[in-house]
Scaffold this motif. Structure first.
Motif, PDB file in Angstrom:
ATOM      1  N   GLY A   2       5.767  -0.174  -0.056  1.00  0.00           N
ATOM      2  CA  GLY A   2       5.062   1.009  -0.535  1.00  0.00           C
ATOM      3  C   GLY A   2       4.704   0.948  -2.008  1.00  0.00           C
ATOM      4  O   GLY A   2       3.963   1.793  -2.494  1.00  0.00           O
ATOM      5  N   SER A   3       5.221  -0.050  -2.720  1.00  0.00           N
ATOM      6  CA  SER A   3       4.934  -0.159  -4.155  1.00  0.00           C
ATOM      7  C   SER A   3       5.093  -1.604  -4.603  1.00  0.00           C
ATOM      8  O   SER A   3       5.702  -2.422  -3.905  1.00  0.00           O
ATOM      9  CB  SER A   3       5.886   0.732  -4.962  1.00  0.00           C
ATOM     10  OG  SER A   3       7.201   0.197  -4.914  1.00  0.00           O
ATOM     11  N   ASP A  51       0.867  -1.179   0.000  1.00  0.00           N
ATOM     12  CA  ASP A  51       0.000   0.000   0.000  1.00  0.00           C
ATOM     13  C   ASP A  51       0.900   1.224   0.000  1.00  0.00           C
ATOM     14  O   ASP A  51       1.900   1.259   0.724  1.00  0.00           O
ATOM     15  CB  ASP A  51      -0.899  -0.003   1.238  1.00  0.00           C
ATOM     16  CG  ASP A  51      -2.091   0.921   1.090  1.00  0.00           C
ATOM     17  OD1 ASP A  51      -1.873   2.145   0.895  1.00  0.00           O
ATOM     18  OD2 ASP A  51      -3.235   0.444   1.179  1.00  0.00           O
ATOM     19  N   ASP A  52       0.566   2.232  -0.812  1.00  0.00           N
ATOM     20  CA  ASP A  52       1.420   3.412  -0.899  1.00  0.00           C
ATOM     21  C   ASP A  52       1.220   4.377   0.262  1.00  0.00           C
ATOM     22  O   ASP A  52       1.998   5.310   0.441  1.00  0.00           O
ATOM     23  CB  ASP A  52       1.206   4.144  -2.234  1.00  0.00           C
ATOM     24  CG  ASP A  52      -0.215   4.626  -2.422  1.00  0.00           C
ATOM     25  OD1 ASP A  52      -1.139   3.950  -1.921  1.00  0.00           O
ATOM     26  OD2 ASP A  52      -0.409   5.668  -3.070  1.00  0.00           O
ATOM     27  N   LEU A  70      -2.047   1.959  -6.959  1.00  0.00           N
ATOM     28  CA  LEU A  70      -0.682   2.206  -6.482  1.00  0.00           C
ATOM     29  C   LEU A  70       0.057   3.034  -7.529  1.00  0.00           C
ATOM     30  O   LEU A  70      -0.260   2.956  -8.715  1.00  0.00           O
ATOM     31  CB  LEU A  70       0.054   0.872  -6.272  1.00  0.00           C
ATOM     32  CG  LEU A  70      -0.479  -0.029  -5.158  1.00  0.00           C
ATOM     33  CD1 LEU A  70       0.018  -1.445  -5.344  1.00  0.00           C
ATOM     34  CD2 LEU A  70      -0.060   0.508  -3.804  1.00  0.00           C
TER      35      LEU A  70
END
Length: 197
Positions: A30-31, A6-7, A53
């Protein structure tokens, strides 16, 4: 192990705390690129994946993992749910599709089910690999006999089809059973099924 992609740092932290509160281990990214650069766990795993994302989307990561033969149960979470996207994700194999905000228990239940399924899949895969390894010792004739067993034929029917004696069929069947470490006829048939004979 639960992989979180999840970003939003706050959501990653919140999910890590939620899963940690019930004793589950997590790794957060984060990606999609960050996740693909990491090492996948060698045990029951679940991927909690944001739909939208930066860079590759969650759906693109799902497709990429599938194309690489990586079979990880995926639970999508999103604040931008629509029916066509959720249908697409589920048709591609996602186990669940939760809209933000979701109830914590709903996510925990979905992840617990995903981990159970992945554990069962991994166990079945280990057994298939073990049986295939045992099957490497089988002769061509033993495989022919096992194919007859798989079809439910009697020894005399297998003998007739192969043009050999019933005693020879019994000998090959017994030898194949020992090589496959079969403890019963049912166990032998199950192993034959795992081999795809």
């Amino acid at each position: 192990m639960i992989l979180i992609v999840d970003d939003d740092q706050d959501i990653r932290d919140s999910l890590t705390d939620l899963f940690g509160s019930v004793g589950m281990q997590t790794t957060a990214y984060g990606s999609t690129n960050e996740m693909l650069g990491g090492t996948l766990p060698d045990g029951p795993t679940c991927l909690v994946l944001d739909l939208r994302l930066p860079g590759s989307s969650g759906l693109e990561l799902q497709a990429q993992l599938a194309s690489q033969g990586v079979d990880i149960p995926i639970i999508f979470i999103t604040g931008h749910a629509d029916v066509p996207t959720s249908v697409r994700a589920m048709k591609a194999g996602a186990l669940d599709f939760l809209s933000k905000p979701f109830r914590e228990q709903e996510l925990l239940d979905a992840v617990t089910d995903a981990l159970r399924r992945d554990g069962e899949r991994r166990s079945a895969q280990r057994e298939r690999d073990w049986v295939r390894q045992l099957a490497q010792e089988l002769t061509t004739r033993e495989i022919d006999v096992l194919k007859g067993v798989a079809r439910g034929l009697l020894n005399k029917q297998i003998a007739y089809e192969l043009g050999i004696t019933e005693v020879t069929v019994k000998m090959h069947r017994s030898s194949a059973g020992k090589k496959l470490k079969s403890i019963s006829v049912a166990d032998m048939v199950r192993k034959i099924d795992l081999l795809g004979l």
